[in-house]
Design a protein around this motif. Structure first.
Motif, PDB file in Angstrom:
ATOM      1  N   GLU A 289     -31.140 116.502  68.358  1.00 57.43           N
ATOM      2  CA  GLU A 289     -30.848 117.917  68.566  1.00 57.43           C
ATOM      3  C   GLU A 289     -29.695 118.359  67.666  1.00 57.43           C
ATOM      4  OE1 GLU A 289     -30.017 121.044  72.242  1.00 57.43           O
ATOM      5  OE2 GLU A 289     -29.794 118.883  72.563  1.00 57.43           O
TER       6      GLU A 289
ATOM      7  N   ASP B  19     -29.320 121.279  64.538  1.00 60.34           N
ATOM      8  CA  ASP B  19     -28.212 122.237  64.421  1.00 60.34           C
ATOM      9  C   ASP B  19     -27.516 122.115  63.074  1.00 60.34           C
ATOM     10  OD1 ASP B  19     -28.722 123.136  66.978  1.00 60.34           O
ATOM     11  OD2 ASP B  19     -27.231 121.810  67.923  1.00 60.34           O
TER      12      ASP B  19
ATOM     13  N   ASP C  45     -20.820 122.093  69.479  1.00 61.73           N
ATOM     14  CA  ASP C  45     -20.040 123.312  69.712  1.00 61.73           C
ATOM     15  C   ASP C  45     -18.565 123.073  69.419  1.00 61.73           C
ATOM     16  OD1 ASP C  45     -22.376 124.550  70.533  1.00 61.73           O
ATOM     17  OD2 ASP C  45     -22.063 124.039  72.634  1.00 61.73           O
TER      18      ASP C  45
ATOM     19  N   SER D  59     -22.563 128.846  70.277  1.00 56.15           N
ATOM     20  CA  SER D  59     -21.587 127.779  70.533  1.00 56.15           C
ATOM     21  C   SER D  59     -20.400 128.296  71.329  1.00 56.15           C
ATOM     22  CB  SER D  59     -21.106 127.186  69.204  1.00 56.15           C
ATOM     23  OG  SER D  59     -22.145 126.498  68.559  1.00 56.15           O
TER      24      SER D  59
ATOM     25  N   ALA E  34     -25.625 131.190  65.487  1.00 55.75           N
ATOM     26  CA  ALA E  34     -25.286 129.810  65.856  1.00 55.75           C
ATOM     27  C   ALA E  34     -23.852 129.723  66.373  1.00 55.75           C
ATOM     28  CB  ALA E  34     -25.482 128.894  64.655  1.00 55.75           C
TER      29      ALA E  34
END
Length: 249
Positions: free
Chosen positions: A193, A197, A155, A142, A138
């Motif tokens: 979304e 995350d 990010d 980012s 992850a």
């Protein structure tokens, strides 16, 4: 008579079925002792021996002893006592066998518990490695988007945490607002979304779990608010709990 067994330093009294009277038939006494103490009879025993209670006579040995003048005839009482002695030995052997079986079962149980503990440890290690793998992936995704100039709001949150931990970037620009305020300018799809995350990071990033938990709460509230707005209802997204704001500011 009363047979006294000493097993492991402890005296154990066991009544052995002896014949009543010294002159009782030895053969009959032997049958009674085998039946009462061992549950064996000539017609029913685990060995299928229909002469199990018969006395074994070593004729050749007796002949040699007689020829040497060493043979001694045993009395009926001595014969019965000899049988009782053998019965006590059998009980001792059975007791030791039972004790060994108990020890074997205890060892087997301990081995199973040890194997289970080891399996649990390996499973926990595997889970930890999996979480670290997802977290690193992850973070890597980012940072790649940031380097390529196509970063998403999430990010920048990950970047801010990395900078706080001492990591340096060519561009040290971070968020210009508290993280929980990011959701206001996003559409419903973008917030949903981000929710996915955040759920992944909450699961894998144990070091910042409190932060991601607060972000999850704020993001869920933003999703609900935007869903209400989309359906024509009022958006109640303005008020975020003070404790949550303090955690993610």
């Amino acid at each position: 008579p009363l047979a006294v067994l000493r097993l492991g330093g402890v005296s154990v009294s066991k009544s052995v079925a002896a014949p009543s009277g010294a002159g009782k038939n030895v053969k009959k006494a032997r049958k009674e002792i085998f039946a009462s103490e061992l549950g064996y009879k000539d017609e029913s025993n685990p060995f299928g021996d229909d002469s199990l209670t018969e006395k074994f006579v070593w004729k050749k040995r007796n002949e040699y002893l007689q020829a040497a003048g060493l043979y001694k005839q045993t009395s009926k009482q001595q014969e019965v006592e000899r049988i009782e002695s053998k019965i006590r030995e059998i009980h001792q052997v059975k007791k030791r066998r039972d004790e060994r079986e108990v020890e074997r079962q205890l060892l087997e149980k301990q081995r199973e518990e040890h194997d289970k503990e080891r399996h649990d440890e390996l499973y926990d290690e595997w889970l930890g490695a999996e979480d670290r793998f997802h977290l690193e992936n992850a973070k890597a995704r980012s940072l790649i988007r940031i380097d390529q100039g196509r970063e998403r709001p999430m990010d920048l949150v990950v970047k801010a945490l990395a900078i706080a931990e001492g990591q340096e970037f060519d561009d040290m620009t971070i968020l210009d607002k508290p993280p929980f305020q990011l959701f206001a300018s996003l559409g419903l799809a973008e917030v949903e979304e981000m929710l996915s995350d955040i759920e992944l990071l909450l699961k894998s990033d144990s070091e910042h779990r409190a932060f991601w938990k607060a972000m999850l709460f704020a993001c869920q509230e933003a999703v609900e608010s935007k869903q209400r707005e989309k359906s024509g209802g009022p958006g109640f997204g303005a008020g975020v709990a003070e404790g949550v704001v303090a955690e993610i500011h």
